[in-house]
Design an enzyme around this catalytic site. Sequence first.
Site, PDB file in Angstrom:
ATOM      1  N   GLU A 118      -8.377 -42.529   2.405  1.00 14.15           N
ATOM      2  CA  GLU A 118      -9.163 -41.942   3.485  1.00 14.15           C
ATOM      3  C   GLU A 118      -9.691 -40.555   3.124  1.00 14.15           C
ATOM      4  O   GLU A 118     -10.793 -40.183   3.540  1.00 14.15           O
ATOM      5  CB  GLU A 118      -8.306 -41.882   4.744  1.00 14.15           C
ATOM      6  CG  GLU A 118      -7.956 -43.259   5.272  1.00 14.15           C
ATOM      7  CD  GLU A 118      -6.879 -43.250   6.344  1.00 14.15           C
ATOM      8  OE1 GLU A 118      -6.505 -44.336   6.813  1.00 14.15           O
ATOM      9  OE2 GLU A 118      -6.401 -42.158   6.715  1.00 14.15           O
ATOM     10  N   GLU A 138      -1.919 -49.715   6.631  1.00 11.69           N
ATOM     11  CA  GLU A 138      -1.345 -49.158   7.854  1.00 11.69           C
ATOM     12  C   GLU A 138      -1.127 -50.193   8.962  1.00 11.69           C
ATOM     13  O   GLU A 138      -0.133 -50.143   9.681  1.00 11.69           O
ATOM     14  CB  GLU A 138      -2.244 -48.030   8.405  1.00 11.69           C
ATOM     15  CG  GLU A 138      -2.243 -46.761   7.586  1.00 11.69           C
ATOM     16  CD  GLU A 138      -3.383 -46.706   6.591  1.00 11.69           C
ATOM     17  OE1 GLU A 138      -3.805 -45.602   6.239  1.00 11.69           O
ATOM     18  OE2 GLU A 138      -3.853 -47.791   6.160  1.00 11.69           O
TER      19      GLU A 138
END
Length: 261
Positions: A118, A138
């Site tokens: 990210e 995640e």
Amino acid sequence: MTAPTTPATQHIAVDVVRDVAVLTLDRPEKLNALTVAMRRRLAALVREFGTGRRVRGIVLTGRGRAFSAGEDLTQAPTTEAEVHEAFESFHDVTRAVLETRVPVIAAVNGLAVGGASEITLCCDARVGTEATEYFQPENARGLTISNATSLLLRRLVGNHALRMVIGSERIGSAEALRIGLLDEVVEPGALVERAVDTVRAWTPQGGTTALHLALLRPRTAEVEAAFEREDRAAHEAWTSGLLTAGVAGFWNTKQTEETTA
């Protein structure tokens, strides 16, 4: 007695190559897993070099076979305050990059997992090699995305963001190049040099690069709104128990794999 921790400065190497700052995640024995202290240090370094007074730009890369394994789950949050601190330290790296007056290029040398993948999304370009791979696990671990990923990932790859985040699909270098996650794929030995070349090409003497970066990057209000959404999701994951159970499940699976290996 708590074991002494290694200073964050020892996990981020700093070099200047042809007037470009190269910041290297330098914890290869842990696949460059990121602690809160490392993220704070990274944000501080980006701000230090991002003024444009000392260098023409910044390259962010990793040492060893991984760019980064993402959040260091050996230091996973155990309280809601720690959850907030963890997310805020990720968000602040994004803020630091988007505030710079110089180009920031991610030289993604290998596997980029979770929060580390990210971090590359807010960079102005991403250069990889055949070994580059994106993986956002995640959703199956009770964790949630951060770093304004809810805005930046869709901005880069459109609806591919759904399968990357919700499906946790591994995205290899060829696929990453095809969907726009990577801008270029080069030979491993040329990775950092190519990123440095990009910075220099984008910063001609007397040019207006800083002004164009401000025009082309996402607006601050959009990014902060994404942070707020992600913070609310993290709060819900924590209060529901999903985060704690997900991290415990990760370690149980890892222990089982090591035992049977």
